[in-house]
Design a protein around this motif. Structure first.
Motif, mmCIF file in Angstrom:
data_model
loop_
_atom_site.group_PDB
_atom_site.id
_atom_site.type_symbol
_atom_site.label_atom_id
_atom_site.label_comp_id
_atom_site.label_asym_id
_atom_site.label_seq_id
_atom_site.Cartn_x
_atom_site.Cartn_y
_atom_site.Cartn_z
ATOM 1 N N LEU A 174 0.830 -1.205 0.000
ATOM 2 C CA LEU A 174 0.000 0.000 0.000
ATOM 3 C C LEU A 174 0.868 1.261 0.000
ATOM 4 O O LEU A 174 1.766 1.402 0.830
ATOM 5 N N ASN A 175 0.562 2.171 -0.903
ATOM 6 C CA ASN A 175 1.318 3.419 -1.017
ATOM 7 C C ASN A 175 0.513 4.564 -0.403
ATOM 8 O O ASN A 175 -0.345 5.176 -1.053
ATOM 9 N N VAL A 176 0.760 4.833 0.874
ATOM 10 C CA VAL A 176 0.112 5.945 1.570
ATOM 11 C C VAL A 176 1.108 6.486 2.588
ATOM 12 O O VAL A 176 1.840 5.720 3.228
ATOM 13 N N ALA A 177 1.159 7.814 2.722
ATOM 14 C CA ALA A 177 2.176 8.440 3.578
ATOM 15 C C ALA A 177 1.938 8.161 5.052
ATOM 16 O O ALA A 177 2.876 7.968 5.826
ATOM 17 N N GLY A 178 0.689 8.166 5.468
ATOM 18 C CA GLY A 178 0.362 7.985 6.872
ATOM 19 C C GLY A 178 -1.051 8.439 7.145
ATOM 20 O O GLY A 178 -1.811 8.770 6.216
ATOM 21 N N LEU A 179 -1.428 8.478 8.408
ATOM 22 C CA LEU A 179 -2.778 8.854 8.805
ATOM 23 C C LEU A 179 -2.729 9.814 9.985
ATOM 24 O O LEU A 179 -1.810 9.748 10.812
ATOM 25 N N THR A 180 -3.729 10.691 10.064
ATOM 26 C CA THR A 180 -3.917 11.447 11.292
ATOM 27 C C THR A 180 -4.760 10.596 12.243
ATOM 28 O O THR A 180 -5.423 9.635 11.822
ATOM 29 N N ILE A 181 -4.764 10.951 13.514
ATOM 30 C CA ILE A 181 -5.556 10.211 14.493
ATOM 31 C C ILE A 181 -7.040 10.303 14.146
ATOM 32 O O ILE A 181 -7.782 9.319 14.251
ATOM 33 N N ASP A 182 -7.493 11.489 13.700
ATOM 34 C CA ASP A 182 -8.896 11.647 13.303
ATOM 35 C C ASP A 182 -9.240 10.718 12.143
ATOM 36 O O ASP A 182 -10.310 10.101 12.137
ATOM 37 N N GLN A 183 -8.356 10.628 11.153
ATOM 38 C CA GLN A 183 -8.605 9.751 10.009
ATOM 39 C C GLN A 183 -8.685 8.290 10.436
ATOM 40 O O GLN A 183 -9.558 7.539 9.970
ATOM 41 N N LEU A 184 -7.794 7.881 11.329
ATOM 42 C CA LEU A 184 -7.811 6.502 11.823
ATOM 43 C C LEU A 184 -9.135 6.200 12.513
ATOM 44 O O LEU A 184 -9.749 5.145 12.278
ATOM 45 N N GLN A 185 -9.593 7.109 13.359
ATOM 46 C CA GLN A 185 -10.853 6.906 14.063
ATOM 47 C C GLN A 185 -12.022 6.884 13.097
ATOM 48 O O GLN A 185 -12.950 6.065 13.237
ATOM 49 N N GLN A 186 -11.989 7.740 12.086
ATOM 50 C CA GLN A 186 -13.077 7.776 11.092
ATOM 51 C C GLN A 186 -13.125 6.487 10.272
ATOM 52 O O GLN A 186 -14.202 6.053 9.854
ATOM 53 N N ILE A 187 -11.964 5.869 10.040
ATOM 54 C CA ILE A 187 -11.944 4.590 9.330
ATOM 55 C C ILE A 187 -12.697 3.533 10.131
ATOM 56 O O ILE A 187 -13.532 2.787 9.589
ATOM 57 N N TYR A 188 -12.444 3.468 11.424
ATOM 58 C CA TYR A 188 -13.094 2.439 12.237
ATOM 59 C C TYR A 188 -14.553 2.760 12.544
ATOM 60 O O TYR A 188 -15.323 1.876 12.921
ATOM 61 N N LEU A 189 -14.948 4.016 12.344
ATOM 62 C CA LEU A 189 -16.354 4.385 12.488
ATOM 63 C C LEU A 189 -17.120 4.253 11.170
ATOM 64 O O LEU A 189 -18.335 4.444 11.126
ATOM 65 N N GLY A 190 -16.382 3.929 10.084
ATOM 66 C CA GLY A 190 -17.030 3.757 8.786
ATOM 67 C C GLY A 190 -17.230 5.038 8.012
ATOM 68 O O GLY A 190 -17.922 5.042 6.981
ATOM 69 N N GLN A 191 -16.633 6.147 8.458
ATOM 70 C CA GLN A 191 -16.794 7.428 7.777
ATOM 71 C C GLN A 191 -15.790 7.604 6.635
ATOM 72 O O GLN A 191 -16.005 8.388 5.720
ATOM 73 N N ILE A 192 -14.663 6.904 6.695
ATOM 74 C CA ILE A 192 -13.684 6.842 5.603
ATOM 75 C C ILE A 192 -13.583 5.387 5.187
ATOM 76 O O ILE A 192 -13.273 4.523 6.014
ATOM 77 N N THR A 193 -13.843 5.107 3.901
ATOM 78 C CA THR A 193 -13.927 3.711 3.455
ATOM 79 C C THR A 193 -12.995 3.382 2.292
ATOM 80 O O THR A 193 -12.892 2.218 1.913
ATOM 81 N N ASN A 194 -12.328 4.402 1.735
ATOM 82 C CA ASN A 194 -11.445 4.173 0.597
ATOM 83 C C ASN A 194 -10.131 4.900 0.830
ATOM 84 O O ASN A 194 -10.117 6.032 1.340
ATOM 85 N N TRP A 195 -9.014 4.266 0.442
ATOM 86 C CA TRP A 195 -7.705 4.865 0.681
ATOM 87 C C TRP A 195 -7.502 6.168 -0.092
ATOM 88 O O TRP A 195 -6.687 7.012 0.300
ATOM 89 N N LYS A 196 -8.257 6.381 -1.171
ATOM 90 C CA LYS A 196 -8.104 7.626 -1.927
ATOM 91 C C LYS A 196 -8.573 8.830 -1.111
ATOM 92 O O LYS A 196 -8.184 9.965 -1.389
ATOM 93 N N GLN A 197 -9.399 8.603 -0.080
ATOM 94 C CA GLN A 197 -9.871 9.688 0.778
ATOM 95 C C GLN A 197 -8.774 10.220 1.698
ATOM 96 O O GLN A 197 -8.912 11.286 2.284
ATOM 97 N N VAL A 198 -7.667 9.465 1.821
ATOM 98 C CA VAL A 198 -6.561 9.897 2.691
ATOM 99 C C VAL A 198 -5.247 9.951 1.912
ATOM 100 O O VAL A 198 -4.165 9.776 2.471
ATOM 101 N N GLY A 199 -5.352 10.172 0.606
ATOM 102 C CA GLY A 199 -4.151 10.358 -0.209
ATOM 103 C C GLY A 199 -3.552 9.091 -0.767
ATOM 104 O O GLY A 199 -2.446 9.109 -1.322
ATOM 105 N N GLY A 200 -4.256 7.990 -0.683
ATOM 106 C CA GLY A 200 -3.757 6.726 -1.196
ATOM 107 C C GLY A 200 -4.415 6.346 -2.506
ATOM 108 O O GLY A 200 -5.079 7.159 -3.146
ATOM 109 N N PRO A 201 -4.273 5.084 -2.924
ATOM 110 C CA PRO A 201 -4.875 4.634 -4.177
ATOM 111 C C PRO A 201 -6.380 4.442 -4.046
ATOM 112 O O PRO A 201 -6.938 4.425 -2.940
ATOM 113 N N ASP A 202 -7.048 4.289 -5.183
ATOM 114 C CA ASP A 202 -8.481 4.010 -5.205
ATOM 115 C C ASP A 202 -8.677 2.540 -4.843
ATOM 116 O O ASP A 202 -8.714 1.652 -5.703
#
Length: 358
Positions: A174-202
């Motif tokens: 996976l090619n992604v620089a990293g995550l903020t704490i808010d982004q990590l929490q949003q992933i586990y809450l289902g608010q972020i579901t695709n890596w492209k939303q955090v600067g990664g691939p689709d």
């Protein structure tokens, strides 16, 4: 010289050569045996493939640790059951045998849960149910756990003995620089579901986690607004970190969080940098990062400096959970915590890849 005398000389020479060969063989055998005994009995220190973890096998170091542990008074006598956090496995391996060498009257027996995965939550539950005498946790007690204890006629104390980082790992491709704490929490809450939303691939994100009631660590504990939030239905639950790492290695969009000491040195996954903002991402490993092709020969080391000075944004505390009931359980928990808070106990915690508190 007649033929008989020549024959005697030949025989005598052969006997001399045979005796010489036997003597040399015995000498070599003695040297090999002596070398083997020297190898087995010599004091030695073994450094694991993860340089941040030092397992001490030197008899001199062990005796020094025993001396320090022997300064602790009021050690109870008997066999005591304990368990809990899987992150504590490195501490158990390093320090418990030395504690029992110094205090053979204190017999410690690690017990795994029978109906759930091992972790801080399951260990505390077993303590509440009377299946353990004290527990090891890499997260704080919850309000519910403290309430249950009071309802059953005792209280629980969490005594801190160390600090651990929580690391996030993903599929190694996976090619992604990293995550903020808010982004990590949003992933586990289902608010972020695709890596492209955090600067990664689709690529769809597949979050893995232990079930909250059994889990070693919490990622919402620092956010009061999210503390009681349930995970998204997209989260896939695993029995253990070992299972999670296997799943991530074959899931391109996989993600998991656990004790930095446990997952940062692993070759099959990639640890991510974390931060409070996208431009302040701190890796859980020491730079330079070990590349995958090098990983079999050397491993990533824990970024203990960043965890210690607070610049790494996701940490947790290591607690001995003590059952206050004025009985043998309380004596065992208090003695174990005091032993880990000695100078040698704190050194052992740091050798195991964690941060001491003294």
């Amino acid at each position: 010289m007649n033929h008989t005398n020549q024959k005697k000389l030949v025989i005598n020479g052969e006997i001399a050569l045979l005796l010489k060969g036997l003597i040399i063989g015995k000498v070599l055998t003695l040297l090999v045996i002596g070398g083997l005994f020297w190898w087995l009995l010599r004091p030695r220190i073994w450094v694991s493939s993860n340089p941040s973890s030092l397992a001490i096998q030197s008899s001199n170091t062990a005796s020094m640790t025993m001396f320090a542990f022997q300064t602790i008074a009021d050690i109870p006598v008997g066999s005591f059951k304990y368990g809990g956090s899987t992150a504590w496995a490195h501490i158990r391996q390093l320090v418990d045998s030395q504690i029992q060498n110094a205090h053979p009257q204190l017999q410690l027996r690690y017990v795994e849960p029978t109906n759930s995965s091992p972790g801080s939550g399951s260990g505390i539950r077993m303590l509440l149910d009377g299946q353990l005498d004290f527990a090891q946790s890499s997260r704080p007690l919850t309000t519910e756990e403290s309430t249950i204890a009071k309802q059953r006629g005792f209280t629980l104390e969490q005594r801190q003995v160390g600090i651990d980082g929580i690391a996030v790992v993903v599929n190694s491709s996976l090619n992604v620089a990293g995550l903020t704490i808010d982004q990590l929490q949003q992933i586990y809450l289902g608010q972020i579901t695709n890596w492209k939303q955090v600067g990664g691939p689709d690529l769809p994100i597949t979050p893995f986690a232990q079930r909250p009631e059994d889990a070693d660590t919490m990622i919402f504990s620092s956010n009061k607004d999210l503390k009681n939030q349930a995970f998204s239905s997209q989260v896939q639950y695993v029995y253990s970190t070992t299972q999670a790492l296997r799943q991530i290695s074959k899931t391109p969009g996989g993600l998991y969080y656990a004790s930095a000491r446990t997952v940062v040195p692993q070759c099959s996954v990639k640890p991510l940098a974390l931060g409070h903002t996208p431009n302040q991402l701190i890796p859980p490993y020491r730079e330079p990062k070990v590349q995958p092709q090098e990983c079999l020969h050397k491993r990533n080391q824990i970024n203990t400096e960043a965890i210690k000075d607070g610049s790494y944004p996701l940490t947790t505390k290591l607690f001995v959970i003590i059952k206050h009931n004025n009985a043998r359980e309380q004596q065992a928990g208090e003695a174990y915590a005091r032993l880990l808070l000695t100078d040698e106990g704190q050194k052992a915690i740091e050798y195991a890849g964690f941060i001491g508190v003294r």
